[in-house]
Design an enzyme around this catalytic site. Structure first.
Site, PDB file in Angstrom:
ATOM      1  N   CYS A   7     -17.876  26.999 111.988  1.00 14.41           N
ATOM      2  CA  CYS A   7     -16.469  27.293 111.693  1.00 14.41           C
ATOM      3  C   CYS A   7     -15.931  28.392 112.616  1.00 14.41           C
ATOM      4  CB  CYS A   7     -16.322  27.707 110.240  1.00 14.41           C
ATOM      5  SG  CYS A   7     -14.648  27.467 109.594  1.00 14.41           S
ATOM      6  N   ASP A 129     -18.080  29.973  98.854  1.00  7.57           N
ATOM      7  CA  ASP A 129     -18.081  31.123  99.750  1.00  7.57           C
ATOM      8  C   ASP A 129     -18.146  32.389  98.907  1.00  7.57           C
ATOM      9  OD1 ASP A 129     -17.941  32.627 102.060  1.00  7.57           O
ATOM     10  OD2 ASP A 129     -15.913  32.034 102.610  1.00  7.57           O
TER      11      ASP A 129
END
Length: 210
Positions: A7, A129
């Site tokens: 990412c 997350d």
């Protein structure tokens, strides 16, 4: 063997490195306050340069639906990650654009089925997350991996994220058994550049699991 998402890609060299090293996804960040933000024009260039076996995922944080729709169609994107406070109804509206939706949940405690139930039918993936009051993601801080136990046996695929890096990815996979893993700051040499060796070590370690 988990699939891997790199990412926060901001440039063609890092995108091609990730692809050549075996990444399955790259993440392009459209959040205006992110140091890894890319423009729509730049995102189009990056998507056009990566091979078709690598999927691009656009990351958005509480983006107005009209703006997100315009970006999805312009780039174009086939996958969208929603990393803010998006409602199930918003996720369903995004899914109706013909893209796959990844809903990020930032954990402060063990995951419970009730956290997921509202999104059933509205998303294609979850991403877990670490919660931070300072930023919606990319903090480099892990959470307790056993907090994801509620996903055991789930038919819906999910990404493990938050503080992953070459040094801990094997331990994380063995603890949580995620079908997909997501890394950002753990393979960076700066907030806008990835580290080739770190990406290589991360991807090789993740894909060594059978």
């Amino acid at each position: 063997m988990p699939k891997v998402k790199i990412c926060g890609i901001t440039n063609a060299q890092d995108a091609l490195w990730a692809a050549n090293l075996g990444a399955d996804f790259i993440g392009l960040n459209f959040y205006p306050q992110s140091p890894r933000k890319v423009s729509v024009k730049h995102a189009k260039e990056l998507v056009s340069q990566v091979p078709p076996f690598v999927q691009a995922i656009g990351i958005f944080v509480d983006e107005p639906l009209a703006s997100l729709t315009k970006i999805v169609k312009s780039v174009p994107l086939k996958n969208v990650q929603l990393h803010g406070q998006e409602t199930p109804e918003y996720c369903q509206a995004v899914k109706a654009l013909g893209v796959k939706v990844v809903k990020a949940l930032r954990l402060q405690k063990p995951l419970e089925p009730s956290d997921l139930a509202p999104y059933e039918g509205s998303v294609d993936y979850f991403l877990f997350d670490t919660y931070s009051a300072e930023a919606p993601g990319g903090t480099g801080q892990p959470f307790s991996w056993d907090w994801t136990k509620a996903m055991e046996g789930s038919a819906l695929p999910w990404f493990l994220s938050g503080g992953l890096k070459p040094a801990n990815i094997l331990e994380a996979i063995k603890a949580a058994h995620p079908p997909l893993v997501d890394v950002c700051s753990g393979v960076e040499k700066s907030q806008t550049r990835k580290d080739y060796d770190a990406m290589k070590n991360f991807i090789q370690a993740a894909k060594s699991i059978r």
